[in-house]
Scaffold this motif. Structure first.
Motif, mmCIF file in Angstrom:
data_model
loop_
_atom_site.group_PDB
_atom_site.id
_atom_site.type_symbol
_atom_site.label_atom_id
_atom_site.label_comp_id
_atom_site.label_asym_id
_atom_site.label_seq_id
_atom_site.Cartn_x
_atom_site.Cartn_y
_atom_site.Cartn_z
ATOM 1 N N ASN A 55 -4.196 0.860 -9.169
ATOM 2 C CA ASN A 55 -5.113 1.986 -9.530
ATOM 3 C C ASN A 55 -5.813 2.956 -8.536
ATOM 4 O O ASN A 55 -6.757 3.670 -8.734
ATOM 5 C CB ASN A 55 -5.969 1.312 -10.497
ATOM 6 C CG ASN A 55 -5.384 0.687 -11.900
ATOM 7 O OD1 ASN A 55 -4.562 1.411 -12.568
ATOM 8 N ND2 ASN A 55 -5.651 -0.458 -12.008
ATOM 9 N N TRP A 56 -5.281 2.278 -7.223
ATOM 10 C CA TRP A 56 -6.094 3.017 -6.149
ATOM 11 C C TRP A 56 -7.510 3.064 -6.152
ATOM 12 O O TRP A 56 -8.360 3.982 -6.170
ATOM 13 C CB TRP A 56 -5.470 4.085 -5.845
ATOM 14 C CG TRP A 56 -5.337 4.553 -4.351
ATOM 15 C CD1 TRP A 56 -6.183 5.668 -3.653
ATOM 16 C CD2 TRP A 56 -4.667 4.103 -3.343
ATOM 17 N NE1 TRP A 56 -5.911 5.423 -2.383
ATOM 18 C CE2 TRP A 56 -4.875 4.908 -2.208
ATOM 19 C CE3 TRP A 56 -3.615 3.044 -3.532
ATOM 20 C CZ2 TRP A 56 -4.109 4.357 -0.901
ATOM 21 C CZ3 TRP A 56 -2.906 2.714 -2.242
ATOM 22 C CH2 TRP A 56 -3.287 3.297 -1.112
ATOM 23 N N ASN A 59 -5.847 10.125 2.441
ATOM 24 C CA ASN A 59 -5.576 8.696 2.746
ATOM 25 C C ASN A 59 -4.243 8.730 3.629
ATOM 26 O O ASN A 59 -3.386 9.189 3.553
ATOM 27 C CB ASN A 59 -5.288 8.355 1.264
ATOM 28 C CG ASN A 59 -6.647 7.983 0.570
ATOM 29 O OD1 ASN A 59 -6.586 7.167 -0.380
ATOM 30 N ND2 ASN A 59 -7.450 8.955 0.633
ATOM 31 N N LEU A 62 0.882 -0.951 0.013
ATOM 32 C CA LEU A 62 -0.128 0.057 0.115
ATOM 33 C C LEU A 62 0.862 1.255 0.071
ATOM 34 O O LEU A 62 0.560 2.311 -0.766
ATOM 35 C CB LEU A 62 -0.981 0.080 1.259
ATOM 36 C CG LEU A 62 -1.934 -0.995 1.191
ATOM 37 C CD1 LEU A 62 -2.787 -1.105 2.677
ATOM 38 C CD2 LEU A 62 -3.115 -0.568 0.228
ATOM 39 N N ASP A 82 -13.238 4.758 -5.756
ATOM 40 C CA ASP A 82 -12.009 5.266 -5.506
ATOM 41 C C ASP A 82 -11.864 5.952 -4.310
ATOM 42 O O ASP A 82 -12.469 6.701 -3.766
ATOM 43 C CB ASP A 82 -11.700 6.255 -6.513
ATOM 44 C CG ASP A 82 -11.914 5.886 -8.030
ATOM 45 O OD1 ASP A 82 -11.533 4.787 -8.250
ATOM 46 O OD2 ASP A 82 -12.405 6.668 -8.893
ATOM 47 N N ILE A 92 -4.300 -1.744 -5.853
ATOM 48 C CA ILE A 92 -3.337 -0.904 -5.218
ATOM 49 C C ILE A 92 -2.804 -0.072 -6.494
ATOM 50 O O ILE A 92 -2.510 1.084 -6.246
ATOM 51 C CB ILE A 92 -2.195 -1.446 -4.606
ATOM 52 C CG1 ILE A 92 -2.942 -2.419 -3.267
ATOM 53 C CG2 ILE A 92 -1.322 -0.512 -3.571
ATOM 54 C CD1 ILE A 92 -1.793 -3.303 -2.539
ATOM 55 N N LEU A 104 -4.685 0.868 5.283
ATOM 56 C CA LEU A 104 -5.137 2.216 4.896
ATOM 57 C C LEU A 104 -6.541 2.802 5.375
ATOM 58 O O LEU A 104 -7.384 1.959 5.634
ATOM 59 C CB LEU A 104 -5.504 1.882 3.059
ATOM 60 C CG LEU A 104 -6.024 2.696 2.509
ATOM 61 C CD1 LEU A 104 -5.287 4.275 2.378
ATOM 62 C CD2 LEU A 104 -6.349 2.048 1.092
ATOM 63 N N PHE A 148 2.470 1.824 -3.642
ATOM 64 C CA PHE A 148 1.236 1.672 -4.657
ATOM 65 C C PHE A 148 1.342 0.673 -5.688
ATOM 66 O O PHE A 148 1.422 0.998 -6.736
ATOM 67 C CB PHE A 148 1.306 3.165 -5.316
ATOM 68 C CG PHE A 148 0.875 4.308 -4.274
ATOM 69 C CD1 PHE A 148 -0.185 4.474 -3.860
ATOM 70 C CD2 PHE A 148 1.992 4.953 -3.858
ATOM 71 C CE1 PHE A 148 -0.590 5.336 -2.868
ATOM 72 C CE2 PHE A 148 1.818 5.893 -2.856
ATOM 73 C CZ PHE A 148 0.683 6.433 -2.443
ATOM 74 N N ALA A 184 -9.208 5.717 4.372
ATOM 75 C CA ALA A 184 -9.504 6.951 3.558
ATOM 76 C C ALA A 184 -10.754 7.765 4.050
ATOM 77 O O ALA A 184 -11.750 6.968 4.181
ATOM 78 C CB ALA A 184 -9.778 6.570 1.949
#
Length: 200
Positions: free
Chosen positions: A125-126, A148, A90, A143, A123, A159, A93, A161
């Motif tokens: 393309n998140w 984040n 993560l 998305d 990961i 993670l 990326f 967000a």
């Protein structure tokens, strides 16, 4: 040396080789079975605001097994999807996290529905993706946006967000499949969290 002792010695040597190979295979299988699989979860927290907007439009979204639903008065509804496999970082990326369960969207006014399985958090393309049932088409659904935060605790990656928005592809697919105009690109649905420990 007569032929009989030679044959006996050769047979014994052959049995020893077979036993050694079988022992190595068994050890390899034992090591493989002892490996720790990937674990963790991805959680979508649906905001009360999005829930109310969706309800007014006749839209219902529910997780499908093996995902589980939850509710908290402060944060609203949630859907938790178990990690089934994956690799990557993560923080850097790259990689892909495979998730169990599925997602079902229903428009109660039109009776139309769209469901997804083979969910993943890409990961690279998140984004959260899913394969639309009956089509084999991978659709980018959500998305992570806003703030984040990525942290590591030993081999476990985390993670959070504070915003999760509809991807343009997901909004277009859902509007078309459910015959509605409710979904829009960038529409906030809530927040997102991932806990991921790769296989070891």
């Amino acid at each position: 040396m007569s032929r009989l002792p030679v044959r006996i010695a050769a047979a014994a040597a052959g049995l020893a080789l077979v036993a050694t190979a079988a022992s190595a295979t068994a050890a390899s299988a034992t090591a493989a079975s002892a490996a720790t699989p990937a674990s963790g979860s991805a959680v979508i927290h649906e905001s009360n605001a999005f829930f109310q907007q969706a309800a007014q439009a006749g839209i219902v979204a529910v997780p499908l097994p093996t995902a589980t639903a939850g509710y908290d008065a402060a944060t609203g509804l949630s859907a938790s999807f178990p990690v089934t496999d994956g690799s990557g970082s993560l923080r850097d990326f790259y990689g892909n996290i495979k998730l169990g369960g599925g997602l079902l969207f229903v428009d109660v006014r039109t009776g139309s529905a769209a469901s997804f399985h083979q969910l993943s958090f890409s990961i690279d393309n998140w984004a959260v993706t899913g394969v639309a049932d009956g089509t084999g088409t991978t659709v980018t659904l959500f998305d992570p946006a806003g703030n984040n935060s990525v942290t590591n605790s030993g081999t476990t990656q985390n993670l959070t967000a504070d915003s999760l928005v509809l991807d343009a592809a997901g909004a277009q697919y859902l509007d078309g499949k459910l015959r509605t105009t409710f979904f829009t690109a960038g529409q906030s649905v809530g927040s997102f969290a991932v806990t991921f420990t790769p296989a070891s």
